[in-house]
Design an enzyme around this catalytic site. Sequence first.
Site, PDB file in Angstrom:
ATOM      1  N   ASP A 121      -9.879 -11.299   6.790  1.00  0.00           N
ATOM      2  CA  ASP A 121      -9.463  -9.895   6.877  1.00  0.00           C
ATOM      3  C   ASP A 121     -10.547  -8.766   7.205  1.00  0.00           C
ATOM      4  OD1 ASP A 121      -7.231  -8.464   6.627  1.00  0.00           O
ATOM      5  OD2 ASP A 121      -7.824  -7.228   4.815  1.00  0.00           O
ATOM      6  N   LYS A 177      -8.575  -2.639  -0.129  1.00  0.00           N
ATOM      7  CA  LYS A 177      -8.475  -1.949   0.873  1.00  0.00           C
ATOM      8  C   LYS A 177      -9.199  -0.522   0.834  1.00  0.00           C
ATOM      9  CE  LYS A 177      -6.048  -4.173   3.647  1.00  0.00           C
ATOM     10  NZ  LYS A 177      -6.790  -5.069   4.978  1.00  0.00           N
ATOM     11  N   ARG A 199       2.079 -12.271  -1.593  1.00  0.00           N
ATOM     12  CA  ARG A 199       0.719 -12.366  -1.480  1.00  0.00           C
ATOM     13  C   ARG A 199       0.163 -13.499  -2.454  1.00  0.00           C
ATOM     14  NH1 ARG A 199      -1.919  -9.826   3.030  1.00  0.00           N
ATOM     15  NH2 ARG A 199      -0.401  -7.823   3.541  1.00  0.00           N
ATOM     16  N   ARG A 234       1.018  -1.152   0.046  1.00  0.00           N
ATOM     17  CA  ARG A 234       0.044  -0.011  -0.047  1.00  0.00           C
ATOM     18  C   ARG A 234       0.855   1.223   0.027  1.00  0.00           C
ATOM     19  NH1 ARG A 234      -2.268   1.345   4.353  1.00  0.00           N
ATOM     20  NH2 ARG A 234      -1.190  -0.206   5.513  1.00  0.00           N
ATOM     21  N   SER A 251      -1.374  -6.526   9.210  1.00  0.00           N
ATOM     22  CA  SER A 251      -0.812  -7.307   7.876  1.00  0.00           C
ATOM     23  C   SER A 251       0.464  -7.848   8.657  1.00  0.00           C
ATOM     24  CB  SER A 251      -0.256  -6.488   6.724  1.00  0.00           C
ATOM     25  OG  SER A 251       0.148  -7.307   6.135  1.00  0.00           O
ATOM     26  N   LYS A 260      -3.395 -13.272  11.087  1.00  0.00           N
ATOM     27  CA  LYS A 260      -4.737 -13.287  10.857  1.00  0.00           C
ATOM     28  C   LYS A 260      -5.331 -14.528  10.053  1.00  0.00           C
ATOM     29  CE  LYS A 260      -6.186  -9.331   9.371  1.00  0.00           C
ATOM     30  NZ  LYS A 260      -4.815  -8.761   9.018  1.00  0.00           N
ATOM     31  N   THR A 261      -4.771 -14.181   8.719  1.00  0.00           N
ATOM     32  CA  THR A 261      -5.329 -15.431   7.836  1.00  0.00           C
ATOM     33  C   THR A 261      -4.840 -16.585   8.194  1.00  0.00           C
ATOM     34  OG1 THR A 261      -4.823 -13.787   6.139  1.00  0.00           O
ATOM     35  CG2 THR A 261      -5.039 -15.960   5.325  1.00  0.00           C
ATOM     36  N   HIS A 299     -11.140  -4.766  11.124  1.00  0.00           N
ATOM     37  CA  HIS A 299      -9.888  -5.479  10.427  1.00  0.00           C
ATOM     38  C   HIS A 299      -9.593  -6.689  11.261  1.00  0.00           C
ATOM     39  CE1 HIS A 299      -5.644  -4.982   8.906  1.00  0.00           C
ATOM     40  NE2 HIS A 299      -6.343  -5.832   8.132  1.00  0.00           N
TER      41      HIS A 299
END
Length: 526
Positions: free
Chosen positions: A253, A197, A316, A56, A234, A238-239, A216
């Site tokens: 996410d 995003k 990713r 980002r 990030s 989480k994933t 988030h």
Amino acid sequence: MKIVNGSKQLEQLLSSPKTIHQLPVPALVERALMNHEGELTNTGALSVQTGTYTGRSPKDKFIVDEPSVRTTIDWGSVNQPISQSTFKALYEKVLYYLQQKDVRYASNGFVGADPAYQLPITYVNEFAWHHLFARQLFIREGQPGKSNQEPFTIVSAPTFKANPTIDGTNSEAFVIISFEERVVLIGGTEYAGEMKKSMFSVMNYLMPDEDVLPMHCSANTNENGETALFFGLSGTGKTTLSASTHRSLIGDDEHGWTEAGIFNIEGGCYAKCIHLSQEQEPQIWNAISFGAVLENVAVSEGKPNYDDAHLTENTRAAYPIEAIPNALKPSVAGSPTTIIFLTADAFGVLPPISKLTKEQAMYHFLSGYTSKLAGTERGITQPEATFSTCFGAPFLPRKPETYASMLGEKIEANDVDVFLVNTGWTGGSYGTGSRMKLRYTRAMVEAALQGELNQVETETDPIFGLRLPSRCPGVPDELLNPRNAWVDKAAYDKTANALASKFADNFVRFSSAKASIQQAGPTVPN
């Protein structure tokens, strides 16, 4: 000020025979290969590179300063204003630019799995692989008319480079949201994550007015309907941690929390895959198949090398949620019984797991401490301590207190257990210590979800005030107290006190918080 010319140009663009609508996944893969946008790997996934922008670009993100949102946006370095006239001129230039292309791609979809809160979207892309990414990340089927939300349109032109002097941007790249025009305008960057995003930012603005808390976080549930949320920035896990073989994945996410329960905002997953292994993360590994998109993953003779970070650490994989075998469809579940706050502590002083009081939960939610990991943003090459309010400050158009207040009310109303889990370093800071082993983190999270830590004897950390379990199935006892994992105890004390001071300095901006919440933070040495 309605952008009449822009609206007409968009209509012309969408109705043009050069604009191809609703291409299925195989056709998009074929187009991307034909256009030399990427290569097919031996997994069937499409491998692409995003050039200069591998993460980002927060300094290039803007919100149009419009009368309807002027007093409700939390303006500042995160939500930078741009004038309506500046946006209008740039919007028309981008649409004209796309009109000159031989082909563009357009599709309709949704964000928000709960029909009552679905937001219809149209996305228009210059690249076939960007369109494939959007098809996999957004919801492909919905129930139009159930929601009262007006549609949004994403217009993405990555090869259009802005001129900051003329176009009012900070660089060649730009991500601009107009809430009155219901448009997200993206250009100058090939990083596809800006699309997902930006729509999360849109939902973060719209949903509180519907009494929905946008979050988030990842989420999963078990056969008894016991839902868990995993908050974190990030790279904190989480994933990875929400993808469980014995729990159903709701999403990885972005979620909304209504009075009735949880819903996924997206229709796909966007997993970090640096050092991905089949043994450690089999569900993600197997999801990277035909139709998936690999961003900036090194490929040799058609084979992805997930350990190669020469392009970026922020490699990713984008794939539809159905690629996870036990994903919940539709992605809607009841209110959570457990919340996990994830942090990747580069200082190596936070405990691997601790149970929080309600006040501590609010303190750490408002603090949102973690370490930014290499590659997640431009300019980040080493882990860097940061405080990101609500574990998602870059995506919050409103004041943080809006979201924190809603979370506190929901924790109270649903009697939720909250844990802080450090997926970062142990035995020393970054460069000296080691990253917490995933199998230990999984064991701790599982124990928390099963309620196995509720009856375990605890000790209170003298600096951070956190309750540390004395034991946890599958985890060495000496790891549970971070000080015990350090050889140099004096170095630990010095580092822990330094981090405690950073917490205190950051929390000064929340001086309006209740005294009980302010007092729930670490003890700062005199």
